[in-house]
Write a protein that holds these residues in place. Sequence first.
Motif, short mmCIF file in Angstrom:
data_model
loop_
_atom_site.label_atom_id
_atom_site.label_comp_id
_atom_site.label_asym_id
_atom_site.label_seq_id
_atom_site.Cartn_x
_atom_site.Cartn_y
_atom_site.Cartn_z
N ASN A 126 39.08 40.86 15.04
CA ASN A 126 39.34 39.53 15.57
C ASN A 126 38.02 38.81 15.84
O ASN A 126 37.13 39.35 16.50
CB ASN A 126 40.16 39.64 16.86
N LEU A 127 37.92 37.59 15.33
CA LEU A 127 36.72 36.77 15.50
C LEU A 127 37.00 35.71 16.56
O LEU A 127 38.03 35.03 16.52
CB LEU A 127 36.34 36.11 14.18
N ILE A 128 36.06 35.56 17.50
CA ILE A 128 36.27 34.65 18.64
C ILE A 128 35.12 33.66 18.78
O ILE A 128 33.96 34.02 18.59
CB ILE A 128 36.39 35.45 19.96
N THR A 129 35.49 32.43 19.13
CA THR A 129 34.49 31.44 19.50
C THR A 129 35.10 30.46 20.49
O THR A 129 36.31 30.46 20.73
CB THR A 129 33.96 30.69 18.26
N CYS A 130 34.25 29.62 21.06
CA CYS A 130 34.69 28.64 22.06
C CYS A 130 35.21 27.37 21.39
O CYS A 130 34.96 27.12 20.21
CB CYS A 130 33.55 28.28 22.99
N GLU A 131 35.90 26.56 22.19
CA GLU A 131 36.40 25.27 21.69
C GLU A 131 36.57 24.32 22.87
O GLU A 131 36.98 24.75 23.96
CB GLU A 131 37.73 25.46 20.98
N GLY A 132 36.23 23.07 22.65
CA GLY A 132 36.41 22.06 23.69
C GLY A 132 35.09 21.64 24.31
O GLY A 132 34.04 22.25 24.08
N PRO A 133 35.13 20.60 25.12
CA PRO A 133 33.91 20.08 25.77
C PRO A 133 33.36 21.08 26.78
O PRO A 133 34.11 21.74 27.50
CB PRO A 133 34.39 18.80 26.46
N TYR A 134 32.04 21.16 26.81
CA TYR A 134 31.39 22.10 27.73
C TYR A 134 31.50 21.59 29.16
O TYR A 134 31.18 20.44 29.46
CB TYR A 134 29.92 22.26 27.34
N ASP A 135 31.94 22.46 30.05
CA ASP A 135 32.07 22.12 31.47
C ASP A 135 30.88 22.73 32.21
O ASP A 135 30.82 23.95 32.39
CB ASP A 135 33.40 22.66 32.01
N TYR A 136 29.95 21.90 32.65
CA TYR A 136 28.74 22.41 33.30
C TYR A 136 29.05 23.01 34.68
O TYR A 136 28.32 23.86 35.17
CB TYR A 136 27.72 21.28 33.43
N ASP A 137 30.10 22.53 35.31
CA ASP A 137 30.47 23.08 36.61
C ASP A 137 30.99 24.51 36.48
O ASP A 137 30.71 25.37 37.32
CB ASP A 137 31.54 22.20 37.28
N VAL A 138 31.73 24.74 35.41
CA VAL A 138 32.30 26.07 35.17
C VAL A 138 31.34 26.95 34.39
O VAL A 138 31.31 28.17 34.53
CB VAL A 138 33.65 25.95 34.42
N GLY A 139 30.52 26.31 33.56
CA GLY A 139 29.57 27.05 32.73
C GLY A 139 30.21 27.57 31.47
O GLY A 139 29.90 28.69 31.01
N GLY A 140 31.11 26.78 30.86
CA GLY A 140 31.77 27.21 29.63
C GLY A 140 32.73 26.16 29.12
O GLY A 140 32.86 25.07 29.70
N THR A 141 33.40 26.51 28.03
CA THR A 141 34.41 25.62 27.45
C THR A 141 35.81 26.09 27.84
O THR A 141 36.00 27.28 28.14
CB THR A 141 34.27 25.58 25.92
N PRO A 142 36.80 25.21 27.79
CA PRO A 142 38.13 25.56 28.30
C PRO A 142 38.98 26.43 27.37
O PRO A 142 39.92 27.07 27.82
CB PRO A 142 38.79 24.20 28.51
N ASN A 143 38.66 26.44 26.08
CA ASN A 143 39.54 27.11 25.12
C ASN A 143 38.80 28.14 24.27
O ASN A 143 37.57 28.16 24.22
CB ASN A 143 40.21 26.07 24.21
N ARG A 144 39.60 28.96 23.58
CA ARG A 144 39.05 29.99 22.67
C ARG A 144 39.85 30.00 21.38
O ARG A 144 41.08 30.05 21.38
CB ARG A 144 39.13 31.39 23.31
N TRP A 145 39.11 29.99 20.28
CA TRP A 145 39.72 30.22 18.97
C TRP A 145 39.67 31.72 18.69
O TRP A 145 38.63 32.36 18.89
CB TRP A 145 38.96 29.49 17.86
N VAL A 146 40.77 32.26 18.20
CA VAL A 146 40.81 33.66 17.76
C VAL A 146 41.35 33.69 16.33
O VAL A 146 42.45 33.20 16.06
CB VAL A 146 41.72 34.52 18.66
N VAL A 147 40.54 34.23 15.44
CA VAL A 147 40.94 34.39 14.04
C VAL A 147 41.24 35.86 13.80
O VAL A 147 40.37 36.72 14.02
CB VAL A 147 39.85 33.88 13.08
N TYR A 148 42.45 36.15 13.37
CA TYR A 148 42.89 37.53 13.18
C TYR A 148 42.71 37.95 11.71
O TYR A 148 43.15 37.24 10.80
CB TYR A 148 44.37 37.67 13.55
N THR A 149 42.06 39.09 11.51
CA THR A 149 41.87 39.61 10.15
C THR A 149 42.26 41.09 10.10
O THR A 149 42.24 41.78 11.12
CB THR A 149 40.41 39.45 9.68
N GLU A 150 42.59 41.55 8.90
CA GLU A 150 42.99 42.95 8.72
C GLU A 150 42.21 43.58 7.57
O GLU A 150 41.94 42.92 6.56
CB GLU A 150 44.48 43.05 8.45
#
Length: 230
Positions: free
Chosen positions: A199-223
């Motif tokens: 599974n490949l993961i990366t962030c998605e969405g606007p960066y929130d400096y208060d939280v220190g990250g983005t709100p969402n995650r993309w997950v690509v599933y491979t076999e």
Amino acid sequence: MRYLLIIMLFVLAACGSPAGDDSAEDSVASEATTSEEPSEEAEVTKETTEESETETNEDETKEPIPPEERVEIIKDERAGIIPERIEVPSIDVDASVKHLGLLDNGEMAVPESLHDTSWYEPGYKVGAPGNSVIAGHVDDTVNPGVFKQLHTLEPGDEVIVYGESGEQLTFEVYDKQLFDADEAPVEKIFGYSQRSLLNLITCEGPYDYDVGGTPNRWVVYTELVNSEES
């Protein structure tokens, strides 16, 4: 021991008789007669032996099982590899793979460089039964990261992972999903599976400096679809 002695006394008493007693002769005669006539137990033993010999002979005459009727024993040889490099041709990714674990806050660690990826080392080896995970940055709010185009992958796209000993594993995308970072199905992404999944993961969405990250995650599933050794 006391019970054993009592039993022995009864046996000895049954075997002896007073001197001159006629019953002794009758006893001897009776024993002689009995010894000459086969007992039921002896007959049963003889029959059992004959049956056993017959079965043995029948087993020896049985024909061997034809090859086409034999059961094929399949062994699972998927030991997995330690990933060193990853390629995703359809989005022009060719990057090194770092080996990282968890941060102090419990989140998966990611590489410092935008251009590197990271394998979740405490999890499953790539190619082994289970969900192995490789993550990468989407950007730093200005410059694109290694997985900037990860969300564009479609079923059938290939992901190639190279091991430290030259092994090459080819995976194929079969699904992708976008999750809220706090609601992602951790067990499905990191947990066990009989299939060899990556599974490949990366962030998605606007960066929130208060939280220190983005709100969402993309997950690509491979076999896993193919493996080679150099």
